[in-house]
Design an enzyme around this catalytic site. Structure first.
Site, PDB file in Angstrom:
ATOM      1  N   GLU A   1       4.801  -1.632   8.491  1.00  0.00           N
ATOM      2  CA  GLU A   1       3.479  -1.538   9.139  1.00  0.00           C
ATOM      3  C   GLU A   1       2.575  -2.658   8.634  1.00  0.00           C
ATOM      4  O   GLU A   1       2.633  -3.004   7.447  1.00  0.00           O
ATOM      5  CB  GLU A   1       2.888  -0.163   8.794  1.00  0.00           C
ATOM      6  CG  GLU A   1       1.516   0.116   9.381  1.00  0.00           C
ATOM      7  CD  GLU A   1       1.041   1.527   8.978  1.00  0.00           C
ATOM      8  OE1 GLU A   1       1.884   2.453   8.886  1.00  0.00           O
ATOM      9  OE2 GLU A   1      -0.160   1.683   8.741  1.00  0.00           O
TER      10      GLU A   1
ATOM     11  N   LYS B   1       2.720  10.400  10.243  1.00  0.00           N
ATOM     12  CA  LYS B   1       2.515   9.842   8.892  1.00  0.00           C
ATOM     13  C   LYS B   1       1.305  10.536   8.272  1.00  0.00           C
ATOM     14  O   LYS B   1       0.208  10.485   8.827  1.00  0.00           O
ATOM     15  CB  LYS B   1       2.255   8.338   9.039  1.00  0.00           C
ATOM     16  CG  LYS B   1       2.027   7.599   7.741  1.00  0.00           C
ATOM     17  CD  LYS B   1       1.616   6.154   8.026  1.00  0.00           C
ATOM     18  CE  LYS B   1       1.338   5.416   6.735  1.00  0.00           C
ATOM     19  NZ  LYS B   1       0.447   4.268   6.914  1.00  0.00           N
TER      20      LYS B   1
ATOM     21  N   GLN C   1       0.811  -1.232   0.000  1.00  0.00           N
ATOM     22  CA  GLN C   1       0.000   0.000   0.000  1.00  0.00           C
ATOM     23  C   GLN C   1       0.842   1.279   0.000  1.00  0.00           C
ATOM     24  O   GLN C   1       0.548   2.217  -0.732  1.00  0.00           O
ATOM     25  CB  GLN C   1      -0.942  -0.004   1.203  1.00  0.00           C
ATOM     26  CG  GLN C   1      -1.841   1.206   1.249  1.00  0.00           C
ATOM     27  CD  GLN C   1      -2.713   1.213   2.489  1.00  0.00           C
ATOM     28  OE1 GLN C   1      -3.722   0.527   2.547  1.00  0.00           O
ATOM     29  NE2 GLN C   1      -2.306   1.969   3.491  1.00  0.00           N
TER      30      GLN C   1
ATOM     31  N   LYS D   1      -4.558   6.697  15.143  1.00  0.00           N
ATOM     32  CA  LYS D   1      -5.481   7.439  14.276  1.00  0.00           C
ATOM     33  C   LYS D   1      -6.739   7.753  15.076  1.00  0.00           C
ATOM     34  O   LYS D   1      -7.494   6.825  15.422  1.00  0.00           O
ATOM     35  CB  LYS D   1      -5.882   6.572  13.077  1.00  0.00           C
ATOM     36  CG  LYS D   1      -4.764   6.257  12.077  1.00  0.00           C
ATOM     37  CD  LYS D   1      -5.251   5.146  11.164  1.00  0.00           C
ATOM     38  CE  LYS D   1      -4.421   5.020   9.904  1.00  0.00           C
ATOM     39  NZ  LYS D   1      -4.758   3.774   9.168  1.00  0.00           N
TER      40      LYS D   1
ATOM     41  N   ASP E   1      -1.353  -1.223  12.684  1.00  0.00           N
ATOM     42  CA  ASP E   1      -2.369  -0.213  12.344  1.00  0.00           C
ATOM     43  C   ASP E   1      -3.740  -0.887  12.472  1.00  0.00           C
ATOM     44  O   ASP E   1      -4.366  -0.822  13.526  1.00  0.00           O
ATOM     45  CB  ASP E   1      -2.086   0.312  10.938  1.00  0.00           C
ATOM     46  CG  ASP E   1      -3.207   1.171  10.373  1.00  0.00           C
ATOM     47  OD1 ASP E   1      -4.085   1.589  11.137  1.00  0.00           O
ATOM     48  OD2 ASP E   1      -3.215   1.436   9.144  1.00  0.00           O
TER      49      ASP E   1
ATOM     50  N   ARG F   1      -5.499   9.715   7.537  1.00  0.00           N
ATOM     51  CA  ARG F   1      -6.186   8.677   6.787  1.00  0.00           C
ATOM     52  C   ARG F   1      -5.990   8.941   5.296  1.00  0.00           C
ATOM     53  O   ARG F   1      -5.556  10.003   4.891  1.00  0.00           O
ATOM     54  CB  ARG F   1      -7.698   8.668   7.088  1.00  0.00           C
ATOM     55  CG  ARG F   1      -8.093   8.462   8.534  1.00  0.00           C
ATOM     56  CD  ARG F   1      -7.501   7.227   9.175  1.00  0.00           C
ATOM     57  NE  ARG F   1      -7.692   5.977   8.499  1.00  0.00           N
ATOM     58  CZ  ARG F   1      -8.355   4.924   8.984  1.00  0.00           C
ATOM     59  NH1 ARG F   1      -8.930   5.012  10.158  1.00  0.00           N
ATOM     60  NH2 ARG F   1      -8.432   3.780   8.321  1.00  0.00           N
ATOM     61  N   SER F   2      -6.402   7.965   4.470  1.00  0.00           N
ATOM     62  CA  SER F   2      -6.255   8.170   3.027  1.00  0.00           C
ATOM     63  C   SER F   2      -7.259   9.210   2.511  1.00  0.00           C
ATOM     64  O   SER F   2      -7.004   9.886   1.526  1.00  0.00           O
ATOM     65  CB  SER F   2      -6.390   6.846   2.284  1.00  0.00           C
ATOM     66  OG  SER F   2      -7.531   6.147   2.719  1.00  0.00           O
TER      67      SER F   2
ATOM     68  N   GLU G   1      -3.204   9.293  -1.699  1.00  0.00           N
ATOM     69  CA  GLU G   1      -2.487  10.132  -0.732  1.00  0.00           C
ATOM     70  C   GLU G   1      -1.411  10.980  -1.393  1.00  0.00           C
ATOM     71  O   GLU G   1      -0.554  11.536  -0.710  1.00  0.00           O
ATOM     72  CB  GLU G   1      -1.884   9.261   0.363  1.00  0.00           C
ATOM     73  CG  GLU G   1      -2.940   8.494   1.124  1.00  0.00           C
ATOM     74  CD  GLU G   1      -2.422   7.843   2.393  1.00  0.00           C
ATOM     75  OE1 GLU G   1      -1.269   8.075   2.783  1.00  0.00           O
ATOM     76  OE2 GLU G   1      -3.184   7.087   2.985  1.00  0.00           O
TER      77      GLU G   1
ATOM     78  N   ASP H   1       4.147   0.288   4.390  1.00  0.00           N
ATOM     79  CA  ASP H   1       2.880  -0.159   4.982  1.00  0.00           C
ATOM     80  C   ASP H   1       2.339  -1.223   4.039  1.00  0.00           C
ATOM     81  O   ASP H   1       1.900  -0.917   2.926  1.00  0.00           O
ATOM     82  CB  ASP H   1       1.887   1.008   5.136  1.00  0.00           C
ATOM     83  CG  ASP H   1       0.572   0.550   5.768  1.00  0.00           C
ATOM     84  OD1 ASP H   1       0.456  -0.650   6.099  1.00  0.00           O
ATOM     85  OD2 ASP H   1      -0.327   1.396   5.939  1.00  0.00           O
TER      86      ASP H   1
HETATM   87  C1  2PG Z   1      -3.048   3.352   6.522  1.00  0.00           C
HETATM   88  C2  2PG Z   1      -3.893   4.536   6.098  1.00  0.00           C
HETATM   89  C3  2PG Z   1      -3.045   5.727   5.745  1.00  0.00           C
HETATM   90  P1  2PG Z   1      -6.344   4.264   5.296  1.00  0.00           P
HETATM   91  O1  2PG Z   1      -3.339   2.203   6.157  1.00  0.00           O
HETATM   92  O2  2PG Z   1      -2.107   3.523   7.287  1.00  0.00           O
HETATM   93  O3  2PG Z   1      -2.049   5.380   4.798  1.00  0.00           O
HETATM   94  O4  2PG Z   1      -4.757   4.207   5.047  1.00  0.00           O
HETATM   95  O5  2PG Z   1      -6.651   5.611   5.821  1.00  0.00           O
HETATM   96  O6  2PG Z   1      -6.955   3.972   3.961  1.00  0.00           O
HETATM   97  O7  2PG Z   1      -6.619   3.188   6.313  1.00  0.00           O
HETATM   98 MG    MG Z   2      -1.761   1.317   7.565  1.00  0.00          MG
END
Ligand code: 2PG
Ligand code: MG
Length: 427
Positions: free
Chosen positions: A284, A387, A162, A336, A311, A365-366, A204, A241
């Site tokens: 990650e 991040k 990702q 987050k 995460d 977040r994305s 992103e 990640d």
């Molecule tokens: C992640 C986030 C940010 P998402 O996986 O760490 O890159 O992605 O907000 O889509 O969960």
């Molecule tokens: Mg992640």
């Protein structure tokens, strides 16, 4: 006592052009503040749930019910409360919702209100949020973790990994880390363009590449670091990640780009080989959110060499962090706010990570917006890494630029930039 006099909400739009919730709080002090809920694409199953309206408008993603919940039941409950008592405000939100995953009022409604309230509390004191949170403690700027190539759920699975990110262990301060990252970002883009592999940018802001294998991303990123004139690993290093929950099919991990499926053991061996061959200092979600055994085994083998970050694995939940710590799974927690829903619970996760001896990284977040709350949370809480996605698109740059302003304001009052110390043990 400064109390909440009015709570309002409106629909605004996020960086993917999707509807999201903005909350606005007014206080008896005359202060007011706003916050906007972000949205994930690769979400953990243990996250607080956003309330989306369903149906056909906006692909079912509209948020008018969540907004109504702020305007009426939440406003009714919070008006009159002490704006300085964040714990009581968050407890009231949790009790009013009454579900384990905040799905009744909506995680998106709750996080926007909780963040707006902590901003209003800072405003009532006439200080920025980071200072309100830090109190008399001195603060440092966090080390940026910045995406160069985007894949996975943020680029329609074009590559399986990702995020290919960089950190700058050699940078002396936040501004220098951003400057070095800018050089690497542009060097990486130039390499892709030259090879005809540049397809635009992912969700992103990282490049959307057309690599033939996942490993090609590591080769390209290492070369981009060199092209930009830096020493891989010492100056600029790689963080990944994997977001491996997204790759899980049955008990195996599916790499669509390479048309192969690996057992957890084979997947771990591949990641170890990558760490040996490339300047990787952090991985990650190397395994799926429920693959505790693989996470534990990988941390045992690699935890002394790299950051093993959870995460989806933790979902910013203090309880999950304590449980994983007992088993020695991961050594760092991604934080987050919207994964758990309130500021108080987010800080509880930071404290649980610290108590377990785990590192912490505050993350966007994305799906994001111009809201810069997370920069203040990271600095105010003394979290050493941040991040925020890539080094393009204004929802990302707004956050990097906010960090620059705070670093500039702090001048010599800032504590030492933690980059060197943080990655000293990695090799
Ligand atoms: C992640 C986030 C940010 P998402 O996986 O760490 O890159 O992605 O907000 O889509 O969960
Ligand atoms: Mg992640």
């Amino acid at each position: 006592m400064d109390t909440i006099t009015k709570l309002h909400a409106r629909r605004v739009w996020d960086s993917r052009g999707r509807p999201t919730v903005e909350a606005e709080v007014h206080t008896s002090h005359g202060s007011s503040a706003r916050a906007i809920a972000p949205a994930g694409a690769s979400t953990g199953s243990g996250e607080a749930r956003d309330l989306r309206d369903g149906g056909t408008p906006c692909g079912g993603l509209d948020v008018m019910q969540a907004i109504e919940h702020i305007r009426h039941p939440i406003a009714q409950r919070l008006v009159g409360m002490n704006i300085q008592d964040q714990a009581a405000i968050d407890a009231a939100l949790i009790a009013l919702d009454g579900t384990a995953d905040k799905s009744r009022l909506g995680g998106n409604a709750i996080v926007a209100v909780s963040l707006a309230c902590v901003h209003a509390a800072a405003a009532a004191h006439g200080v920025p949020l980071w200072q309100h949170l830090a109190g008399s403690q001195r603060v440092a700027l966090p080390v940026p973790e910045i995406q160069i190539f985007g894949g996975g759920a943020h680029a329609r699975g074009r590559v399986d990994v990702q995020d290919y990110l960089v950190v700058c262990p050699g940078a002396r301060n936040f501004a220098e880390a951003l400057e070095w990252t800018a050089e690497v970002y542009h060097a990486a883009g130039a390499r892709l363009a030259k090879k005809g592999q540049l397809q635009g940018v992912a969700d992103e802001g990282g490049y959307w590449p057309s690599f033939k294998s996942n490993e090609e991303g590591l080769i390209e990123l290492t070369r981009a670091i060199e092209d930009a004139g830096f020493k891989p690993r010492e100056d600029v290093a790689i963080a990944l990640d994997i977001a491996a929950t997204q790759l899980r099919v049955g008990a195996r991990y599916q790499l669509n780009l390479e048309n192969r499926s690996l057992s957890a053991e084979q997947f771990g061996i591949m990641l170890e080989r990558w760490v040996d061959a490339y300047p990787i200092v952090s991985i990650e979600d190397p395994f799926a959110e429920d693959d505790v055994e693989a996470m534990q085994h990988f941390t045992q083998r690699m935890g002394h060499r790299i950051q093993v970050v959870g995460d989806d694995f933790f979902c910013t939940d203090a309880q999950r962090i304590r449980a994983a710590a007992e088993r020695g799974a991961c050594n760092t927690v991604l934080i987050k706010p919207n994964q758990v829903g309130t500021v108080t619970e987010t800080f509880a996760a930071v404290q649980a990570a610290r108590a377990a001896g785990y590192g912490t990284i505050v993350s966007a977040r994305s799906g994001e917006s111009e809201d810069v709350s997370i920069v203040h949370l990271a600095i105010g809480w003394g979290v050493p890494e941040l991040k925020v996605g890539s080094f393009s698109r204004s929802e990302r740059m707004a956050k990097w630029n906010e960090g620059l302003r705070i670093e500039d304001y702090l001048g010599t009052h800032a504590l030492a930039f933690p980059a060197r110390k943080l990655f000293a043990h990695t090799h």
